[in-house]
Design a protein around this motif. Structure first.
Motif, PDB file in Angstrom:
ATOM      1  N   ASP A  79       9.145   7.406 -31.779  1.00 56.45           N
ATOM      2  CA  ASP A  79      10.226   7.424 -32.764  1.00 56.45           C
ATOM      3  C   ASP A  79      10.596   6.053 -33.291  1.00 56.45           C
TER       4      ASP A  79
ATOM      5  N   PRO B   6       7.159   4.473 -27.496  1.00 56.09           N
ATOM      6  CA  PRO B   6       7.808   5.682 -28.007  1.00 56.09           C
ATOM      7  C   PRO B   6       7.341   6.003 -29.436  1.00 56.09           C
TER       8      PRO B   6
ATOM      9  N   ARG C  15       7.114  12.721 -26.822  1.00 47.61           N
ATOM     10  CA  ARG C  15       7.854  11.535 -27.248  1.00 47.61           C
ATOM     11  C   ARG C  15       7.076  10.234 -27.144  1.00 47.61           C
TER      12      ARG C  15
END
Length: 335
Positions: free
Chosen positions: A316, A314, A296
């Motif tokens: 994402d 991160p 992640r």
């Protein structure tokens, strides 16, 4: 007599000034070699690749251990460091094997060498390099390594540079000195070009890898295969790729519209199955091959007081960037 005295005084004054300059320079050099107040604590010791709970990196803190491969407790990245005595400009490891790109003095000029290291950082083999070290990677099993050097120019930002990327089978000693000789398939069609550059390998396994290919003023993510000696384009505008631990995503530098030609890149993640691009929360220019700390989280270097600090964000697109480790470069996690 007066002229002699004036001349003598002038000589003494100039001598004192010169001595002061020398002492000041020496003091600055000594200060440079001392750890900065509040900087990382570094001590000599044994560094073992793959040791549980230890992260490995190039120590950039000023002092006698600068540029040495060091380790730190993964739970406390800002804690005391152990420096190995092994100096590298670029470094990576996997499967208990390290690849170290270092400078070696030859007469009045620097030369460069790739050194294969075992888990205790002992030299196994060495290979002369054709240029200045840029990138290095080891395949997950520790049996194959790759490195990129600049053989003309010294920056990816402009167009006037040339690279050479080599892949080494550590078991057999077989060395592909320049993977630009692989067959390039661009958008489904064979492509031959004199301006081809390939750099920034990231391995899926011993035979399959990804890299950047540049030709015709554009860059492409290419999937490479050592067995068939081919490079196939996957996605445009991808530089310095880094494959996620599960093999489904690529972290990379993307040139963004409107950015300065000297600072053109931002950190993105590409989903290999859908082709979807995600911009990370890191909005500053990035000139690095990021690494995955875990499934992640991305880690990358940015300029800092010691030359380079490691930052994390991160993958994402959420969160905010934060400093992970000061005075550090080319980290390795999760060996």
């Amino acid at each position: 007599m007066r002229r002699v005295l004036v001349l003598l005084v002038a000589v003494l004054v100039l001598g004192g000034v010169a001595l002061g300059v020398v002492l000041h320079a020496a003091g600055r050099a000594a200060e440079k070699d001392r750890p900065r107040a509040g900087g990382p604590q570094v001590r000599s010791g044994e560094v073992v690749l793959g040791a549980a709970g230890r992260d490995v990196f190039r120590n950039m803190a000023w002092g006698p251990h600068r540029d040495e491969i060091a380790s730190v407790d993964a739970r406390d990245p800002s804690g005391p460091r152990t420096a190995s005595g092994v100096r590298c400009l670029r470094f990576h490891s996997a499967g208990g094997t390290g690849i170290c790109l270092r400078s070696v003095r030859r007469g009045l000029r620097d030369a460069y060498r790739a050194v294969v290291l075992d888990a205790r950082l002992r030299e196994r083999s060495r290979y002369d390099l054709a240029g200045v070290p840029s990138r290095a990677r080891v395949a997950p099993g520790g049996r194959v390594a790759a490195w990129t050097v600049f053989v003309g120019g010294d920056s990816y930002a402009g167009g006037s540079f040339s690279t050479r990327t080599s892949i080494l089978d550590i078991r057999s000693g077989e060395l592909d000195r320049n993977i630009e000789t692989y067959r390039l398939v661009l958008d489904g069609h064979p492509h031959r070009a004199a301006d081809l550059n390939v750099w920034g390998v990231t391995f899926a396994d011993d035979d399959r890898f990804y890299a950047t290919a540049a030709t015709g003023g554009r860059t492409y993510l290419v999937a490479g295969d050592r067995g068939t000696r081919t490079l196939r384009s996957v996605h445009a505008n991808v530089e310095c790729p880094s494959l996620s631990p599960d093999g489904t995503r690529i972290a990379y530098k993307k040139r963004v519209a409107g950015a300065s030609s000297d600072a053109p890149w931002r950190l993105y993640v590409l989903d290999l199955r859908s082709g979807r691009e995600t911009a990370t929360a890191e909005r500053r220019n990035l000139d690095d091959q990021a690494v995955w700390r875990d499934a992640r989280t991305l880690v990358y270097s940015l300029p800092g007081d010691y030359g380079s600090d490691l930052w994390t964000v991160p993958a994402d697109g959420s969160g905010t960037p934060r400093v992970l480790m000061e005075a550090a470069l080319v980290p390795v996690f999760g060996e």
